[in-house]
Design a protein around this motif. Structure first.
Motif, PDB file in Angstrom:
ATOM      1  N   GLY A 195      16.834  33.000  50.922  1.00  7.78           N
ATOM      2  CA  GLY A 195      17.656  32.391  51.966  1.00  7.78           C
ATOM      3  C   GLY A 195      17.302  32.927  53.336  1.00  7.78           C
ATOM      4  N   ALA A 196      17.078  34.236  53.415  1.00  6.36           N
ATOM      5  CA  ALA A 196      16.715  34.841  54.700  1.00  6.36           C
ATOM      6  C   ALA A 196      15.359  34.349  55.185  1.00  6.36           C
ATOM      7  N   ILE A 197      14.412  34.212  54.283  1.00 10.97           N
ATOM      8  CA  ILE A 197      13.066  33.756  54.667  1.00 10.97           C
ATOM      9  C   ILE A 197      13.113  32.316  55.175  1.00 10.97           C
ATOM     10  N   LEU A 198      13.761  31.434  54.423  1.00 12.16           N
ATOM     11  CA  LEU A 198      13.843  30.035  54.858  1.00 12.16           C
ATOM     12  C   LEU A 198      14.697  29.908  56.109  1.00 12.16           C
ATOM     13  N   GLY A 199      15.768  30.678  56.185  1.00  7.14           N
ATOM     14  CA  GLY A 199      16.621  30.650  57.372  1.00  7.14           C
ATOM     15  C   GLY A 199      15.901  31.164  58.608  1.00  7.14           C
ATOM     16  N   LEU A 200      15.061  32.173  58.417  1.00 11.11           N
ATOM     17  CA  LEU A 200      14.271  32.702  59.532  1.00 11.11           C
ATOM     18  C   LEU A 200      13.362  31.628  60.103  1.00 11.11           C
ATOM     19  N   ASN A 201      12.745  30.842  59.226  1.00  7.46           N
ATOM     20  CA  ASN A 201      11.898  29.754  59.700  1.00  7.46           C
ATOM     21  C   ASN A 201      12.689  28.771  60.543  1.00  7.46           C
ATOM     22  N   ARG A 202      13.858  28.388  60.095  1.00  8.54           N
ATOM     23  CA  ARG A 202      14.689  27.435  60.838  1.00  8.54           C
ATOM     24  C   ARG A 202      15.204  28.057  62.128  1.00  8.54           C
ATOM     25  N   TRP A 203      15.561  29.351  62.081  1.00  6.73           N
ATOM     26  CA  TRP A 203      16.041  30.048  63.270  1.00  6.73           C
ATOM     27  C   TRP A 203      14.945  30.127  64.330  1.00  6.73           C
ATOM     28  N   LEU A 204      13.712  30.411  63.893  1.00  5.53           N
ATOM     29  CA  LEU A 204      12.585  30.486  64.824  1.00  5.53           C
ATOM     30  C   LEU A 204      12.315  29.144  65.497  1.00  5.53           C
ATOM     31  N   HIS A 205      12.720  28.058  64.840  1.00  4.00           N
ATOM     32  CA  HIS A 205      12.570  26.725  65.414  1.00  4.00           C
ATOM     33  C   HIS A 205      13.851  26.279  66.128  1.00  4.00           C
ATOM     34  N   HIS A 206      14.768  27.226  66.362  1.00  2.00           N
ATOM     35  CA  HIS A 206      16.008  26.976  67.110  1.00  2.00           C
ATOM     36  C   HIS A 206      16.858  25.872  66.483  1.00  2.00           C
ATOM     37  N   LYS A 207      17.004  25.920  65.165  1.00  3.40           N
ATOM     38  CA  LYS A 207      17.802  24.930  64.446  1.00  3.40           C
ATOM     39  C   LYS A 207      19.195  25.484  64.161  1.00  3.40           C
ATOM     40  N   SER A 208      20.116  24.601  63.871  1.00  5.78           N
ATOM     41  CA  SER A 208      21.521  24.996  63.736  1.00  5.78           C
ATOM     42  C   SER A 208      21.796  25.848  62.504  1.00  5.78           C
TER      43      SER A 208
END
Length: 158
Positions: free
Chosen positions: A21-34
């Motif tokens: 979850g942290a790895i996939l969430g990090l990807n989305r966070w780096l792309h400034h997603k909600s």
């Protein structure tokens, strides 16, 4: 009497769900997603917990496990819908990739919850490859073919 082997297994399963979850969430966070690290981690941990509850404590009941998985898949559809945004002025849609990553994250968490470590790991790898090369590949194909599709029209890499 404390069953350390049971608690160790639970900790490993939840730890792997948290990690994915942290790895996939990090990807989305780096792309400034909600939906970022916290959301993806909670989805994966919750899914792993649900599957462990039913699979470890209700032995030999495939229908119960099936119902839990069906509920996860359906429930995540509602959560995913919350991150999808349609701009009224331009009719552009944003958030589909993030919604899909939440859905996939839940299923990987479920795989780890069921003790399917290889399946969970390989799924994570496939999803990361998709997230890392998907956008650049779409842009390259758009440039080569001249076809503007989906996020390429809006300029949003999601």
């Amino acid at each position: 009497m404390i069953q350390w082997d049971l608690y160790g297994t639970i900790a490993i399963r939840l730890g792997l769900a948290l990690l994915v979850g942290a790895i996939l969430g990090l990807n989305r966070w780096l792309h400034h997603k909600s939906a970022g690290i916290r959301t993806h981690s909670l989805v994966a941990i919750g899914s792993a917990t649900a599957v462990m509850l039913i699979s470890d404590f209700v032995k030999d009941d495939a229908q119960s496990v099936s119902r839990v998985l069906q509920g996860l898949i359906t429930g995540l559809g509602f959560l995913g819908a919350g991150v999808i945004i349609r701009e009224q002025s331009s009719q552009k849609v944003h958030g589909l990739t993030t919604a899909a990553s939440l859905w996939a994250c839940a299923l990987i968490g479920a795989a780890f919850g069921a003790g399917q470590f290889v399946l969970g790991g390989l799924s994570l790898g496939a999803i990361l490859v998709t997230l890392f090369i998907g956008g650049p590949l779409e842009k390259l194909l758009s440039h080569i073919t001249g076809i503007k599709r989906g996020s390429e029209i809006s300029g949003d890499p999601d």
